[in-house]
Scaffold this motif. Structure first.
Motif, mmCIF file in Angstrom:
data_model
loop_
_atom_site.group_PDB
_atom_site.id
_atom_site.type_symbol
_atom_site.label_atom_id
_atom_site.label_comp_id
_atom_site.label_asym_id
_atom_site.label_seq_id
_atom_site.Cartn_x
_atom_site.Cartn_y
_atom_site.Cartn_z
ATOM 1 N N THR A 34 0.823 -1.198 0.000
ATOM 2 C CA THR A 34 0.000 0.000 0.000
ATOM 3 C C THR A 34 0.861 1.254 0.000
ATOM 4 O O THR A 34 0.606 2.202 -0.729
ATOM 5 N N GLU A 35 1.897 1.227 0.819
ATOM 6 C CA GLU A 35 2.792 2.381 0.873
ATOM 7 C C GLU A 35 3.430 2.622 -0.489
ATOM 8 O O GLU A 35 3.543 3.741 -0.947
ATOM 9 N N ASP A 38 0.823 4.078 -2.761
ATOM 10 C CA ASP A 38 0.583 5.461 -2.328
ATOM 11 C C ASP A 38 1.635 6.391 -2.917
ATOM 12 O O ASP A 38 1.328 7.456 -3.461
ATOM 13 N N ARG A 65 -8.377 3.519 -3.310
ATOM 14 C CA ARG A 65 -8.813 3.831 -1.941
ATOM 15 C C ARG A 65 -9.936 2.901 -1.495
ATOM 16 O O ARG A 65 -10.059 2.586 -0.313
#
Length: 591
Positions: A34-35, A38, A65
């Motif tokens: 996820t990081e 992102d 999201r």
């Protein structure tokens, strides 16, 4: 032997991981993933996007999201991949919303909407039109006298596409205002397509020839008035011609009428106008557009029930807008007189002229082309001579036009120079240290000397960071380049900028309407005005019609020039026109 002792514990199998340990590890992996995504979205958000790409990016990010983001590629996330994923999500979301709208539309069909699917219903339908006309003559005597008819209803055609010459109608709708009834007569729907609420080949609909035989006598009668929301294309009147008859009594075009009432409407589409003014004629709430229900395609593959409700809504909205305009025009000034005497006569006249087309004397055009081309060359030569356009002129123009770019080059060159100087300083320090240490006989010392010489050579090749040393991108003056013309007019000749008279808030324009002001007021621009005059004649009219100089001819297979007239096509209220270019010669020949 001590050194050969093994750690036997290390050879034992690892203890099995518990579910808790696995879950923790999985969460860490997912968190790391996820990081990474992102960071990728942050990086990509700074890219340059078109409006369409921005919508796709936003859709992809929303999917991410929501936990619905599934990559289609591997490696570093790219703008292309994100936009493609976003496009897919937009399509899926749009399709879901469209299905919901379709279900809502079908579930809320009014009782006074009639969709005819059996030919035996046609005589009764024609009788209802006669009843509407009789009632209007009795209840609205003389109401429509100024526009030359004794009754008025709203009509519309649904078609296979937007090409008014070769596309066919698939259904006809009409709103009878006093009877408060709407009818849709389907006769061209097709099956076999994967769409929501699809038409099936076994679904009943009317016979095209019988519908045309039933409606054409009424539609061809001049004293029975019709209103359409057609605008410049006059689509419905063209469709009737393609179906083999001529609509008469088309005395109201709600799009043209709105142009006359308010020339600053954000949109002249029927749905936006209904959404804005519907409260004055009983339409409130959301008004679905064509795209809301059918997307970017013909309504022909959809079933007659759905298309019928949409089509009847259209004529109901059209009638409400027409009546609103009719009443408002009579209240304010002489708008109604203007519309009744002039605009109401335009739709049928426009379509007649568009379909007739224009005969063009091609030999005369070729003679004009041969005459004007040398004049353009001579006027261009005079432009260069009059304004002293030489190498020095071009260089000054480049320095002016590319001023910002040159400043960026200077900053970058200064950085390159500092980097080169730093390398030389560090390398010189190293050489001096080795010399002081008595290492001048070593190979390392020789390598350092060679690197120092290399850095000094590179530094010597770096030009000083000045405007004069910046690269010159513009090598010649191009008379069709707007930036070059702007430099000539505003910078070289110093002519006062009058762009704001034409475009509020704009500067240094070279659009034709701005240049026309300068050409009429500045004698010094005569050579440039001459070039503009003959170039416009050649590029706008002569070459497109002849199909010369690599330009595809706009002439049609019938040997005539056809156009689409636009009654509200200019800000000044004048007529404008655009060439009809949709029909391909091979298609027209086949037909």
């Amino acid at each position: 032997m001590e050194g050969l002792r093994l750690n036997l514990n290390a050879l034992k199998p690892a203890a099995p991981k518990t579910d808790a340990v696995r879950a923790t590890a999985k969460r860490k992996v997912e968190a790391k993933k996820t990081e990474t995504l992102d960071e990728a979205f942050v990086r990509l958000s700074e890219s340059k996007f078109t409006d369409k790409e921005r919508r796709q990016f936003d859709a992809a990010y929303q999917a991410f999201r929501d936990g619905n983001f599934v990559r289609t590629g591997t490696g570093k996330l790219t703008k292309k991949e994100v936009c493609e994923i976003g496009r897919t999500h937009l399509a899926e979301t749009g399709a879901a919303i469209r299905r919901q709208r379709i279900e809502e539309t079908l579930a809320n069909k009014p009782d006074n909407y009639y969709i005819l699917t059996d030919d035996s219903e046609l005589p009764g339908f024609v009788e209802r039109i006669r009843e509407e006309v009789r009632r209007q003559r009795t209840e609205w005597p003389g109401r429509f006298e100024k526009i030359g008819v004794d009754s008025l209803v709203a009509c519309d055609f649904e078609g296979t596409g937007l090409d008014s010459y070769i596309d066919l109608s698939i259904g006809f709708s009409i709103w009878l205002p006093l009877l408060e009834e709407g009818y849709y007569l389907p006769y061209g729907h097709v099956g076999g397509f994967d769409v929501p609420a699809a038409h099936k080949d076994t679904d009943p609909q009317l016979t095209r020839s019988k519908v045309i035989a039933a409606i054409s006598p009424y539609l061809s009668t001049p004293q029975h008035g019709k209103t359409f929301h057609m605008g410049a294309a006059r689509y419905d009147l063209h469709v009737a011609q393609t179906d083999g008859y001529t609509i008469r009594g088309c005395v109201w075009d709600t799009l043209d009428a709105m142009h006359l009432m308010n020339e600053h409407e954000p949109s002249y589409g029927l749905k936006p106008l209904t959404q804005k003014y519907g409260k004055y004629f009983g339409v409130t709430g959301t008004v679905f557009t064509f795209e809301d229900l059918f997307g970017n395609r013909s309504p022909a593959p959809f079933n007659t029930e759905l298309v019928g409700i949409y089509a009847i809504n259209d004529v109901k909205y059209g009638w409400g807008l027409c009546e609103f305009q009719f009443e408002m025009m009579q209240k304010y000034g002489r708008l109604f007189d203007c519309y009744a005497l002039i605009d109401s006569k335009l739709p049928e006249t426009d379509v007649f002229m568009e379909r007739c087309g224009f005969c063009i004397d091609l030999d005369q055009l070729r003679a004009l082309e041969a005459e004007y081309e040398p004049k353009v060359e001579e006027a261009t030569r005079r432009v260069f001579e009059t304004y002293g356009i030489d190498d020095e002129f071009v260089r000054k123009m480049d320095r002016t036009i590319n001023a910002a770019k040159i400043q960026k080059w200077i900053a970058a060159q200064q950085k390159r120079i500092r980097t080169a100087d730093d390398r030389i300083t560090k390398k010189l320090t190293k050489v001096n240290e080795m010399k002081a240490a008595g290492k001048t006989h070593t190979k390392s010392y020789q390598n350092e000397l060679e690197m120092l010489a290399k850095y000094r050579k590179q530094r010597a090749e770096l030009a000083d960071a000045t405007v004069d040393n910046a690269p010159q991108d513009i090598k010649e003056f191009v008379i069709t380049n707007g930036n070059h013309i702007a430099y000539l007019i505003y910078d070289h000749l110093g002519i006062k900028d009058q762009t704001s008279k034409i475009e509020r808030g704009k500067k240094r324009s070279t659009k034709s309407d701005v240049l026309d002001i300068y050409f009429s007021e500045e004698p010094s621009l005569e050579p440039l005005a001459t070039v503009a005059e003959y170039t416009k004649l050649l590029t706008t009219y002569i070459r497109p019609i002849l199909g010369s100089h690599g330009v595809e001819s706009v002439m049609e297979v019938d040997g005539r020039l056809h156009t689409n007239f636009k009654a509200g096509g200019t800000a000044t209220g004048r007529y404008s026109s655009s060439s009809y270019r949709a029909r391909k010669p091979e298609v027209a020949t086949w037909l």
